[in-house]
Design a protein around this motif. Structure first.
Motif, PDB file in Angstrom:
ATOM      1  N   LEU A  72       1.901  -9.820 -10.047  1.00 15.42           N
ATOM      2  CA  LEU A  72       2.615  -8.963 -10.982  1.00 15.42           C
ATOM      3  C   LEU A  72       3.815  -9.704 -11.561  1.00 15.42           C
ATOM      4  N   LEU A  73       4.040  -9.528 -12.852  1.00 23.39           N
ATOM      5  CA  LEU A  73       5.187 -10.114 -13.530  1.00 23.39           C
ATOM      6  C   LEU A  73       6.134  -8.995 -13.943  1.00 23.39           C
TER       7      LEU A  73
ATOM      8  N   ALA B 193      10.852  -6.299  -4.543  1.00 25.86           N
ATOM      9  CA  ALA B 193       9.491  -6.704  -4.162  1.00 25.86           C
ATOM     10  C   ALA B 193       9.471  -8.150  -3.689  1.00 25.86           C
ATOM     11  N   ASN B 194      10.310  -8.986  -4.305  1.00 28.22           N
ATOM     12  CA  ASN B 194      10.394 -10.392  -3.910  1.00 28.22           C
ATOM     13  C   ASN B 194      11.099 -10.542  -2.566  1.00 28.22           C
ATOM     14  N   ASN B 195      12.104  -9.699  -2.332  1.00 30.70           N
ATOM     15  CA  ASN B 195      12.850  -9.685  -1.072  1.00 30.70           C
ATOM     16  C   ASN B 195      13.418 -11.048  -0.700  1.00 30.70           C
TER      17      ASN B 195
ATOM     18  N   PHE C 240      10.984 -12.793   2.474  1.00 29.33           N
ATOM     19  CA  PHE C 240      10.077 -12.618   1.343  1.00 29.33           C
ATOM     20  C   PHE C 240       8.888 -11.708   1.669  1.00 29.33           C
ATOM     21  N   GLU C 241       9.068 -10.789   2.598  1.00 34.02           N
ATOM     22  CA  GLU C 241       7.982  -9.897   3.011  1.00 34.02           C
ATOM     23  C   GLU C 241       8.460  -8.453   2.974  1.00 34.02           C
TER      24      GLU C 241
ATOM     25  N   ILE D 275       2.193  -0.859  -6.386  1.00 37.08           N
ATOM     26  CA  ILE D 275       3.180  -1.187  -7.405  1.00 37.08           C
ATOM     27  C   ILE D 275       4.382  -0.270  -7.260  1.00 37.08           C
ATOM     28  N   ILE D 276       5.571  -0.841  -7.199  1.00 30.12           N
ATOM     29  CA  ILE D 276       6.788  -0.029  -7.159  1.00 30.12           C
ATOM     30  C   ILE D 276       6.950   0.678  -8.499  1.00 30.12           C
ATOM     31  N   THR D 277       7.178   1.986  -8.457  1.00 33.08           N
ATOM     32  CA  THR D 277       7.394   2.751  -9.686  1.00 33.08           C
ATOM     33  C   THR D 277       8.878   3.027  -9.932  1.00 33.08           C
ATOM     34  N   ASN D 278       9.595   3.405  -8.869  1.00 33.84           N
ATOM     35  CA  ASN D 278      11.036   3.579  -9.004  1.00 33.84           C
ATOM     36  C   ASN D 278      11.698   3.562  -7.641  1.00 33.84           C
TER      37      ASN D 278
END
Length: 259
Positions: A25-26, A108-110, A144-145, A153-156
Motif C-alpha cells: 500500500l502507498l 502502519a509503518n511503526n 516495524f510490526e 487497511i487502516i481507515t481512521n
C-alpha cells in the motif's frame, strides 16, 4: 529499473480486492519511496490510496476526534481539538514531509522513532480498519510490526479528547525523528505515559503512570529510575542517555500541562 504494477483505486473495497502478499500500500510514501529507491523492497504492485476520499479528513465529534488514515500531518497540525496532537503533528519532519506524509502510513509503518505512536498510545486511541477495531495498546507489536493482518487497511484513528495532554520530544536535528518522545495525558482511562524513540516500538511507562495518578506534578517522578535495559542504542544516543531523556521529557510534559 523499477518493475511493478501501479494501481490507484477509487474505493476502499476496490483497494482491498487488490491486496496480496506481493502488494504494497502507498499512503504518503515518505518511507516507502526511499525504500524502493534503495532497492530494499521490490513489490509486484503498488496500491495508491490517494484517490479514496473516505480515508481523508479530520472530524471532531463530541468527546472524540476521528482522523482519516490518508490525512496529512499538516492537516492534523491545523486541527485544534486536541492541542497536544496538533503540536506533535506540526513538529514532524519539515513542511514537505508534513504535506505528504499521512497518519495512517506512519502508524502502519511503526518506525521506532515516529511521533504518532506516542499519541495513539498516550491518548488511548483506537485504530479502525476495513475489518475491525484495534485498541492502541494492542496495535503496536514490535520493530516495524503492527497487529495488521494481510489485506487489512487502516481507515481512521479515533482519539478520545483528553482532559489534558502534552508531548515533549528530543529530536534528531537532521531528520526531526524522535531520539526520545514522551506523551503524557490525563484521560478518562487514567494517566497515560507513552514513550517513542527509546525502544523497538512505543511503550507505556507504568511506574510513571502510577506516580502521576497519585500526584500529578514533576516532583512525583523525581525518585523514579528508568532502566536502560532493552532500550535503543545507536550513533545518536546510548541506551542510558535515552533512559535519562524519558524522565526529563516526562517531567517537562507534566510541567507544561500544569502551566
Amino acid at each position: 529499473m523499477y518493475e511493478f504494477d501501479y494501481k490507484r483505486p477509487g474505493t476502499l473495497d476496490e483497494a482491498a480486492s487488490l491486496l496480496n502478499e506481493d502488494t504494497v500500500l502507498l499512503a504518503g510514501g515518505q518511507t516507502l519511496l526511499p525504500t524502493l529507491k534503495q532497492r530494499l523492497a521490490q513489490p509486484e504492485a503498488l496500491v495508491d490510496l490517494s484517490a479514496i476520499d473516505s480515508l481523508r479528513g479530520v472530524c471532531p465529534d463530541g468527546d472524540q476526534l476521528a482522523i482519516g488514515a490518508m490525512t496529512t500531518h499538516a492537516e492534523v497540525a491545523r486541527e485544534a481539538t486536541i492541542p497536544a496532537l496538533a503540536a506533535l503533528a506540526g513538529d514532524i519532519g519539515d513542511p514537505q514531509v508534513r504535506n505528504r506524509g499521512t497518519i495512517g502510513g506512519s502508524i502502519a509503518n511503526n518506525d521506532p522513532a515516529a511521533d504518532y505512536p506516542a499519541a495513539v498510545v498516550g491518548l488511548n486511541a483506537v485504530v479502525n480498519t476495513n475489518k475491525r477495531v484495534i485498541s492502541a495498546d494492542d496495535f503496536f507489536v514490535d520493530l516495524f510490526e503492527t497487529a495488521l493482518d494481510e489485506g487489512e487497511i487502516i481507515t481512521n484513528v479515533t482519539f478520545p479528547t483528553p482532559d489534558a495532554a502534552a508531548y515533549m520530544k528530543f529530536d534528531n536535528p537532521a531528520s526531526r525523528y524522535a531520539i526520545v518522545g514522551v506523551m503524557v495525558a490525563k484521560t478518562s482511562a487514567g494517566v497515560r505515559v507513552a514513550v517513542t524513540g527509546a525502544g523497538p516500538c512505543v511503550f507505556r511507562q507504568s511506574e510513571m503512570e502510577a506516580a502521576l495518578s497519585s500526584n500529578f506534578t514533576p516532583q512525583a517522578l523525581e525518585n523514579i529510575t528508568v532502566s536502560a535495559d532493552g532500550l535503543n542504542a545507536d550513533i545518536h544516543a546510548s541506551a542510558e542517555y535515552r533512559a535519562n531523556l524519558i524522565k526529563v521529557l516526562a517531567k517537562r510534559a507534566v510541567a507544561q500541562i500544569n502551566g
